[in-house]
Design an enzyme around this catalytic site. Structure first.
Site, PDB file in Angstrom:
ATOM      1  CB  CYS A 128      31.468 -57.378 -50.214  1.00 56.38           C
ATOM      2  SG  CYS A 128      31.641 -55.982 -51.134  1.00 56.38           S
ATOM      3  CG  HIS A 160      35.371 -58.635 -48.759  1.00 48.73           C
ATOM      4  ND1 HIS A 160      35.304 -58.785 -50.134  1.00 48.73           N
ATOM      5  CD2 HIS A 160      34.763 -57.274 -48.505  1.00 48.73           C
ATOM      6  CE1 HIS A 160      34.815 -57.814 -50.737  1.00 48.73           C
ATOM      7  NE2 HIS A 160      34.620 -56.938 -49.779  1.00 48.73           N
ATOM      8  CG  ASN A 215      35.802 -54.195 -52.410  1.00 48.21           C
ATOM      9  OD1 ASN A 215      35.235 -55.188 -52.776  1.00 48.21           O
ATOM     10  ND2 ASN A 215      35.291 -53.688 -51.062  1.00 48.21           N
TER      11      ASN A 215
HETATM   12  O1  UT7 Z   1      33.385 -54.310 -49.225  1.00 52.02           O
HETATM   13  C1  UT7 Z   1      33.142 -53.594 -48.063  1.00 52.02           C
HETATM   14  C2  UT7 Z   1      32.950 -52.155 -48.478  1.00 52.02           C
HETATM   15  N1  UT7 Z   1      34.262 -51.381 -48.292  1.00 52.02           N
HETATM   16  C3  UT7 Z   1      35.105 -51.349 -47.062  1.00 52.02           C
HETATM   17  O2  UT7 Z   1      35.290 -52.399 -46.227  1.00 52.02           O
HETATM   18  C4  UT7 Z   1      35.816 -50.036 -47.108  1.00 52.02           C
HETATM   19  C5  UT7 Z   1      35.988 -49.716 -45.900  1.00 52.02           C
HETATM   20  N2  UT7 Z   1      36.571 -48.346 -45.322  1.00 52.02           N
HETATM   21  C6  UT7 Z   1      37.996 -48.120 -45.798  1.00 52.02           C
HETATM   22  O3  UT7 Z   1      38.362 -48.950 -46.236  1.00 52.02           O
HETATM   23  C7  UT7 Z   1      38.564 -46.765 -45.411  1.00 52.02           C
HETATM   24  O4  UT7 Z   1      37.696 -45.974 -44.462  1.00 52.02           O
HETATM   25  C8  UT7 Z   1      38.609 -45.897 -46.583  1.00 52.02           C
HETATM   26  C9  UT7 Z   1      39.846 -46.477 -47.343  1.00 52.02           C
HETATM   27  C10 UT7 Z   1      37.455 -45.844 -47.418  1.00 52.02           C
HETATM   28  C11 UT7 Z   1      38.807 -44.556 -46.174  1.00 52.02           C
HETATM   29  O5  UT7 Z   1      40.279 -44.665 -45.212  1.00 52.02           O
HETATM   30  P1  UT7 Z   1      40.422 -43.669 -44.073  1.00 52.02           P
HETATM   31  O6  UT7 Z   1      41.637 -43.848 -43.540  1.00 52.02           O
HETATM   32  O7  UT7 Z   1      39.356 -44.049 -43.294  1.00 52.02           O
HETATM   33  O8  UT7 Z   1      40.252 -42.275 -44.528  1.00 52.02           O
HETATM   34  P2  UT7 Z   1      39.308 -41.119 -44.258  1.00 52.02           P
HETATM   35  O9  UT7 Z   1      38.021 -41.506 -44.906  1.00 52.02           O
HETATM   36  O10 UT7 Z   1      39.260 -40.874 -42.631  1.00 52.02           O
HETATM   37  O11 UT7 Z   1      39.922 -40.018 -44.895  1.00 52.02           O
HETATM   38  C12 UT7 Z   1      41.389 -39.461 -44.424  1.00 52.02           C
HETATM   39  C13 UT7 Z   1      41.633 -38.289 -45.212  1.00 52.02           C
HETATM   40  C14 UT7 Z   1      40.394 -37.356 -45.517  1.00 52.02           C
HETATM   41  O12 UT7 Z   1      40.972 -35.917 -45.678  1.00 52.02           O
HETATM   42  P3  UT7 Z   1      40.910 -34.900 -44.261  1.00 52.02           P
HETATM   43  O13 UT7 Z   1      39.383 -34.539 -44.032  1.00 52.02           O
HETATM   44  O14 UT7 Z   1      41.517 -35.773 -43.141  1.00 52.02           O
HETATM   45  O15 UT7 Z   1      41.749 -33.696 -44.881  1.00 52.02           O
HETATM   46  C15 UT7 Z   1      39.824 -37.616 -46.781  1.00 52.02           C
HETATM   47  O16 UT7 Z   1      39.402 -36.486 -47.428  1.00 52.02           O
HETATM   48  O17 UT7 Z   1      41.831 -38.697 -46.461  1.00 52.02           O
HETATM   49  C16 UT7 Z   1      41.114 -38.030 -47.534  1.00 52.02           C
HETATM   50  N3  UT7 Z   1      40.859 -38.932 -48.625  1.00 52.02           N
HETATM   51  C17 UT7 Z   1      41.789 -39.002 -49.657  1.00 52.02           C
HETATM   52  N4  UT7 Z   1      42.903 -38.409 -49.996  1.00 52.02           N
HETATM   53  C18 UT7 Z   1      43.612 -38.875 -51.096  1.00 52.02           C
HETATM   54  C19 UT7 Z   1      39.916 -39.718 -48.807  1.00 52.02           C
HETATM   55  N5  UT7 Z   1      40.104 -40.644 -50.086  1.00 52.02           N
HETATM   56  C20 UT7 Z   1      41.281 -40.173 -50.455  1.00 52.02           C
HETATM   57  C21 UT7 Z   1      41.989 -40.478 -51.651  1.00 52.02           C
HETATM   58  N6  UT7 Z   1      43.214 -39.825 -52.014  1.00 52.02           N
HETATM   59  N7  UT7 Z   1      41.406 -41.377 -52.567  1.00 52.02           N
END
Ligand code: UT7
Length: 321
Positions: free
Chosen positions: A116, A248, A278
């Site tokens: 990225c 980004h 992204n």
């Molecule tokens: O370009 C550089 C690369 N990428 C980035 O910069 C991305 C960096 N990371 C992020 O943007 C965030 O960490 C994410 C968007 C990937 C995840 O957001 P989060 O708020 O950190 O969510 P989480 O991973 O802590 O997940 C929270 C909950 C989980 O459920 P439980 O375990 O709390 O029951 C996940 O399973 O959300 C669940 N979850 C979803 N639910 C609905 C994860 N993905 C999804 C989804 N839809 N698509």
């Protein structure tokens, strides 16, 4: 050859594939919802390349627009740099394919792989080539078909990415009003495992992406924040000297945290991820173009560009358009 001192950025253009995939469409494919995606990321939709549309096709379509804008013939381009993580073929480079599609027979061409951060890395390389007289008209492109390396059954990553390309011309100038002020690059291979697109050579089959989302989230804020502070400090500038922050585009919460951490006004920041998601190395030119189309960014504005991606790699650039 005259004594070239500066490199300027012009001809910013983009290309997005026709197909749009909305959050509601995604909610029919995996267990997710528009509400979750918008609240957790800010993303509303993304563009997806067709099966026979590759990274070089997107790159070419954007590049043509950059050349047209600048009234520059393909033969006047002496270097083509493509930043991409999703080349159609592992070898040769996407840049050589674009060279042939354009008929840019006087150019040398190569790809860079900085995920990225690719566009910021490309700006830095182009700036150096111009300042050392190695090239005069560089076509710099960030182009990705992230959809082709996405695991469409993994809701934690498939909602985040999109396809697209953006390009610009980096050329030599003696006018010091419109120029790349500075660039600064960083990487940390200790965090190699935070985002990986697994190689078919290692895994026997087309590789998909895995990401430690929460770790990347924290790294992104820290890396981009530190590099923005560094580049401002190194150039004796403050955020008041900047018209637009162009970060980004991975997650709106990352961008908001970045501003909150440093007391930067969010309304000085370009956010386009709601439309494009992204697109890895293409997010920066897509965001600049989006800012221009929406009457925000204008010629003469000072941009503070920052990006972070797999590697980890990150960096910032100060550009007076
Ligand atoms: O370009 C550089 C690369 N990428 C980035 O910069 C991305 C960096 N990371 C992020 O943007 C965030 O960490 C994410 C968007 C990937 C995840 O957001 P989060 O708020 O950190 O969510 P989480 O991973 O802590 O997940 C929270 C909950 C989980 O459920 P439980 O375990 O709390 O029951 C996940 O399973 O959300 C669940 N979850 C979803 N639910 C609905 C994860 N993905 C999804 C989804 N839809 N698509």
């Amino acid at each position: 050859m005259e004594n070239v001192k500066y490199s300027k950025v012009s001809g910013i253009a983009t290309y997005l594939p026709e197909k749009v995939l909305t959050n509601d469409d995604l909610s029919k494919m995996v267990d997710t919802s528009n509400e979750w995606i918008v609240t957790r990321t800010g993303i509303e939709q993304r563009h997806i390349a067709s099966d026979d549309e590759y990274t070089y096709d997107l790159a070419y379509k954007s590049a043509i627009k950059s050349l047209e804008q600048e009234n520059l013939s393909a033969k006047s381009v002496d270097c083509i740099i493509v930043a991409t993580t999703t080349p159609a073929d592992k070898c040769p480079s996407t840049a050589t394919k674009v060279q042939s599609m354009l008929g840019a027979t006087n150019a040398f061409a190569f790809d860079i792989q900085a995920a990225c951060s690719g566009f910021v890395y490309g700006l830095s390389i182009a700036d150096s080539f111009i300042k050392t007289g190695k090239a005069r008209n560089i076509l710099l492109i960030g182009s990705e078909t992230m959809s082709k390396v996405t695991d469409w059954s993994d809701r934690s990553t498939c909602v985040l990415f999109g396809d697209g390309a953006g390009s610009c011309i980096v050329s030599s100038t003696t006018n010091d009003e419109h120029k790349i002020i500075d660039t600064k690059l960083y990487s940390d291979g200790e965090r190699y495992d935070q985002i990986v697109i697994h190689n078919s050579l290692k895994n026997g089959g087309m590789g998909h992406m895995t990401m430690k989302g929460a770790e990347v989230f924290k790294s992104a804020i820290r890396c981009m924040s530190d590099s923005m502070l560094d580049i401002l400090r190194n150039n004796s500038m403050s955020i008041d000297d900047v018209n637009w922050i162009v970060p980004h585009q991975a997650n709106a919460r990352i961008i908001k945290s970045l501003c909150e951490l440093n007391g930067y006004p969010l309304d000085k920041t370009i956010i386009s991820l709601q439309k494009h998601a992204n697109t890895s190395s293409a997010t920066i030119p897509l965001a600049i173009d989006y800012g221009m189309q929406n009457g925000k960014i204008k010629k003469g504005d000072m941009l503070l560009i920052t990006a972070m991606g797999a590697g980890l790699t990150w960096g910032s650039a100060l550009v007076r358009l």
